[in-house]
Design a protein around this motif. Sequence first.
Motif, PDB file in Angstrom:
ATOM      1  N   VAL A 141      36.140  37.287  49.456  1.00  0.00           N
ATOM      2  CA  VAL A 141      37.483  37.725  49.852  1.00  0.00           C
ATOM      3  C   VAL A 141      38.182  36.528  50.476  1.00  0.00           C
ATOM      4  CG1 VAL A 141      38.821  39.271  51.324  1.00  0.00           C
ATOM      5  CG2 VAL A 141      36.747  40.115  50.208  1.00  0.00           C
ATOM      6  N   MET A 205      40.587  46.497  50.357  1.00  0.00           N
ATOM      7  CA  MET A 205      40.438  45.132  50.860  1.00  0.00           C
ATOM      8  C   MET A 205      41.779  44.415  50.904  1.00  0.00           C
ATOM      9  SD  MET A 205      37.428  44.309  51.911  1.00  0.00           S
ATOM     10  CE  MET A 205      37.384  45.960  52.609  1.00  0.00           C
ATOM     11  N   ASN A 214      40.853  39.487  46.580  1.00  0.00           N
ATOM     12  CA  ASN A 214      39.400  39.678  46.534  1.00  0.00           C
ATOM     13  C   ASN A 214      38.873  39.330  45.149  1.00  0.00           C
ATOM     14  OD1 ASN A 214      38.782  42.292  44.837  1.00  0.00           O
ATOM     15  ND2 ASN A 214      40.590  42.788  46.066  1.00  0.00           N
TER      16      ASN A 214
END
Length: 260
Positions: A141, A205, A214
């Motif tokens: 990430v 995310m 990500n």
Amino acid sequence: MPMDLSPIDKAKFVAAKRAVDYVEDGMRVGLGTGSTAAWMVRCLGEIIREEGLNITGVPTSSRTADLARNVGINVISLDEAKWLDLTIDGADEFDADLNLIKGGGGALLQEKIVATASDRMIVIADVAKEVAALGAFPLPVEVIPFGWQTSKALIEETLVNMDVLGQNTTLRMNGDTPFVTDEGNYILDLHLRRISNARQLSLVMNQVPGVVENGLFLDICDVVVIGGGDGTVEVRDINEGTVEQDKMDFTESDNLFADL
């Protein structure tokens, strides 16, 4: 095929060699980052030198750009190209639906932008990269440096409610200092072990403040070319629903292997 290569490098080589068959004269081609993609770039350079192939390459990292120029590929930016015919890149993991984890080489942001700006994405991989469920490879990430520890804490808090087996998160390092991407960002590696709902995880995310992107590549890959250490190659086209198998046998090229 060079006999002094390890089985894993032979697998990467034959996958790359088969994948460049998709490249046609006049194409604008996205050039991936990583060890398998490097084989592909070298193979394209060999075809340019020996057969006069005329293509334009859009690299996904400064490392790939340097290699592409060294082997004779004309390199431009994505802004100059605007849209690509094809992107060829590697993957850290792929599943039966050709969903991917990428970013082990630290170029996931540029890789995702280039792949989604292409008519087709071809993934090249060795047989060990195929998994039943994504997540064994740590999910990268990319986060901005400002407040990265806050972003890390928020990610770890979010993972508590996700259907994953692990929740450990680490800052990727380059020796004693944080690894820095081409965009000047950091990478957090999420050691999840198994991801049950990749779509949900990807969406969540990217909602965390400080997260840029990500490494889940979902519904982006069209074809995967899988190489084996014995020279076998399997080509899976998810759009056509076809699977082709072949075995490749190559003699060593002084040009291709001179810099290895």
